[in-house]
Design a protein around this motif. Structure first.
Motif, PDB file in Angstrom:
ATOM      1  N   MET A   1       0.852  -1.175   0.000  1.00  0.00           N
ATOM      2  CA  MET A   1       0.000   0.000   0.000  1.00  0.00           C
ATOM      3  C   MET A   1       0.892   1.231   0.000  1.00  0.00           C
ATOM      4  O   MET A   1       2.047   1.188   0.455  1.00  0.00           O
ATOM      5  CB  MET A   1      -0.924   0.028   1.226  1.00  0.00           C
ATOM      6  N   HIS A   2       0.364   2.314  -0.525  1.00  0.00           N
ATOM      7  CA  HIS A   2       1.113   3.570  -0.541  1.00  0.00           C
ATOM      8  C   HIS A   2       0.858   4.321   0.750  1.00  0.00           C
ATOM      9  O   HIS A   2      -0.271   4.391   1.240  1.00  0.00           O
ATOM     10  CB  HIS A   2       0.716   4.443  -1.728  1.00  0.00           C
ATOM     11  N   THR A   3       1.927   4.862   1.333  1.00  0.00           N
ATOM     12  CA  THR A   3       1.817   5.721   2.511  1.00  0.00           C
ATOM     13  C   THR A   3       2.579   7.009   2.244  1.00  0.00           C
ATOM     14  O   THR A   3       3.340   7.104   1.272  1.00  0.00           O
ATOM     15  CB  THR A   3       2.401   5.048   3.766  1.00  0.00           C
ATOM     16  N   THR A   4       2.426   7.972   3.110  1.00  0.00           N
ATOM     17  CA  THR A   4       3.151   9.227   2.945  1.00  0.00           C
ATOM     18  C   THR A   4       4.655   9.046   3.126  1.00  0.00           C
ATOM     19  O   THR A   4       5.434   9.903   2.712  1.00  0.00           O
ATOM     20  CB  THR A   4       2.647  10.273   3.959  1.00  0.00           C
ATOM     21  N   ALA A   5       5.077   7.919   3.730  1.00  0.00           N
ATOM     22  CA  ALA A   5       6.500   7.620   3.887  1.00  0.00           C
ATOM     23  C   ALA A   5       7.027   6.745   2.760  1.00  0.00           C
ATOM     24  O   ALA A   5       8.201   6.376   2.769  1.00  0.00           O
ATOM     25  CB  ALA A   5       6.744   6.930   5.233  1.00  0.00           C
TER      26      ALA A   5
ATOM     27  N   ASN B   1      15.109   8.056   1.952  1.00  0.00           N
ATOM     28  CA  ASN B   1      14.775   9.264   2.710  1.00  0.00           C
ATOM     29  C   ASN B   1      13.820   8.981   3.857  1.00  0.00           C
ATOM     30  O   ASN B   1      13.033   9.836   4.254  1.00  0.00           O
ATOM     31  CB  ASN B   1      14.165  10.312   1.779  1.00  0.00           C
ATOM     32  N   VAL B   2      13.889   7.779   4.406  1.00  0.00           N
ATOM     33  CA  VAL B   2      12.962   7.387   5.459  1.00  0.00           C
ATOM     34  C   VAL B   2      13.339   8.024   6.786  1.00  0.00           C
ATOM     35  O   VAL B   2      14.487   8.414   7.022  1.00  0.00           O
ATOM     36  CB  VAL B   2      12.926   5.857   5.616  1.00  0.00           C
ATOM     37  N   THR B   3      12.345   8.124   7.681  1.00  0.00           N
ATOM     38  CA  THR B   3      12.556   8.625   9.043  1.00  0.00           C
ATOM     39  C   THR B   3      11.734   7.789  10.011  1.00  0.00           C
ATOM     40  O   THR B   3      10.742   7.168   9.626  1.00  0.00           O
ATOM     41  CB  THR B   3      12.139  10.099   9.187  1.00  0.00           C
TER      42      THR B   3
ATOM     43  N   GLY C   1       8.326   9.156  10.215  1.00  0.00           N
ATOM     44  CA  GLY C   1       7.599   8.753   9.014  1.00  0.00           C
ATOM     45  C   GLY C   1       7.070   7.335   9.117  1.00  0.00           C
ATOM     46  O   GLY C   1       5.959   7.045   8.655  1.00  0.00           O
ATOM     47  N   PHE C   2       7.841   6.443   9.742  1.00  0.00           N
ATOM     48  CA  PHE C   2       7.351   5.085   9.961  1.00  0.00           C
ATOM     49  C   PHE C   2       6.116   5.088  10.853  1.00  0.00           C
ATOM     50  O   PHE C   2       5.153   4.362  10.606  1.00  0.00           O
ATOM     51  CB  PHE C   2       8.435   4.232  10.625  1.00  0.00           C
TER      52      PHE C   2
ATOM     53  N   PHE D   1       9.176   1.971  18.741  1.00  0.00           N
ATOM     54  CA  PHE D   1       8.822   3.391  18.796  1.00  0.00           C
ATOM     55  C   PHE D   1       7.514   3.654  18.065  1.00  0.00           C
ATOM     56  O   PHE D   1       6.606   4.321  18.586  1.00  0.00           O
ATOM     57  CB  PHE D   1       9.939   4.244  18.181  1.00  0.00           C
ATOM     58  N   ALA D   2       7.394   3.134  16.832  1.00  0.00           N
ATOM     59  CA  ALA D   2       6.182   3.378  16.044  1.00  0.00           C
ATOM     60  C   ALA D   2       4.947   2.818  16.743  1.00  0.00           C
ATOM     61  O   ALA D   2       3.885   3.454  16.765  1.00  0.00           O
ATOM     62  CB  ALA D   2       6.336   2.774  14.653  1.00  0.00           C
ATOM     63  N   ALA D   3       5.087   1.630  17.337  1.00  0.00           N
ATOM     64  CA  ALA D   3       3.956   1.026  18.050  1.00  0.00           C
ATOM     65  C   ALA D   3       3.559   1.859  19.254  1.00  0.00           C
ATOM     66  O   ALA D   3       2.363   2.081  19.517  1.00  0.00           O
ATOM     67  CB  ALA D   3       4.327  -0.390  18.479  1.00  0.00           C
TER      68      ALA D   3
END
Length: 266
Positions: free
Chosen positions: A4-8, A64-66, A69-70, A96-98
């Motif tokens: 799926m496409h995400t903003t990241a 260019n990930v962050t 962003g994740f 962290f994301a969770a």
């Protein structure tokens, strides 16, 4: 794999099993195959969604990930899959994301399993220098292969396979750029959850590999102290206890998942 496409960027994920959802979130430079030793046992009772972060694994390259962003991409994935009250199992930046999802969208989170997690280190000039050093070009080019083996502390053939994949990815220009971008992003103020951690209401199981030199046990103890009513269990592994000691890890996680399901249904 689904995508799926995400903003990241593009996010790929594997979706197996049926039942209450468990979402697996991996570390920098790694991919969803890190969790292969535990997926069959989890999928026997749960729907298991194993993510490849943007720029990693089966997802499209994206140097260019962050970390932030994740976390944003995870929110988008949860909304797209209409996941309500799932358990999120995150390792390193995945933790962290969770945790940020649990803070911003607590209604979506039935439980957290944080494994040698990022996000619970108070930022300081020292931590910023540390992240800048690990994200530097020379470290990414020359130290990375030794670093992966050092923080994994391999104990099994699967650990060796994980190390081989991470080193192979890190040997590419895109892999090095992705690795460095994430390390630099750990200095983003949004990556420091220490001030917000007491607001986490989801049941939280913290599992820490005590031999991890990147995120030593003292950070697991800090996360435990900050997150209300959390549990801390220590295994004698490196950064990936679910890979190094899968049965011991499952012995901790499966009862936690069953309790989380029972709490949702009560």
């Amino acid at each position: 794999m689904h995508t799926m496409h995400t903003t990241a960027g593009e996010l790929a994920y594997e979706d197996t099993g049926a039942g209450p959802a468990v979402v697996l979130l991996h570390a920098n430079l790694h991919d969803h195959h890190d969790f292969d030793p535990i997926v069959p046992a989890l999928a026997a009772e749960h729907r298991v969604i194993a993510v490849d972060w943007p720029g990693h694994g089966a997802s499209e390259p994206n140097p260019n990930v962050t970390a932030v962003g994740f976390a944003d991409a995870l929110v988008e994935l949860v909304a797209a899959l209409e996941l309500d009250s799932a358990v999120f199992l995150g390792n390193s930046v995945g933790g962290f994301a969770a945790a940020r999802l649990a803070l911003d969208h607590p209604e979506r989170v039935a439980g957290l399993v944080l494994v040698n997690t990022g996000g619970f280190v108070r930022q300081s000039p020292l931590t910023r220098a540390y992240c800048n050093l690990y994200g530097s070009g020379p470290v990414a080019r020359y130290w990375l292969p030794r670093s992966v083996r050092n923080y994994t502390k391999p104990m099994s053939p699967h650990d060796d396979a994980v190390i081989e994949r991470a080193i192979r990815f890190g040997a590419t220009d895109t892999g090095r750029a992705t690795y460095s971008a994430l390390w630099h992003s750990f200095n983003d103020p949004g990556y420091d959850l220490t001030a917000r951690a007491p607001e986490i209401t989801a049941p939280t199981l913290i599992v820490w590999g005590s031999r991890d030199p990147i995120l030593p046990l003292r950070y697991g103890k800090l996360a435990h102290a900050l997150i209300p009513n959390s549990q801390l269990h220590v295994l004698p592994t490196g950064h990936l206890p679910f890979s190094s000691a899968p049965q011991e890890f499952l012995d901790l996680v499966l009862p936690f998942l069953r309790n989380s399901v029972a709490s949702r249904e009560s």
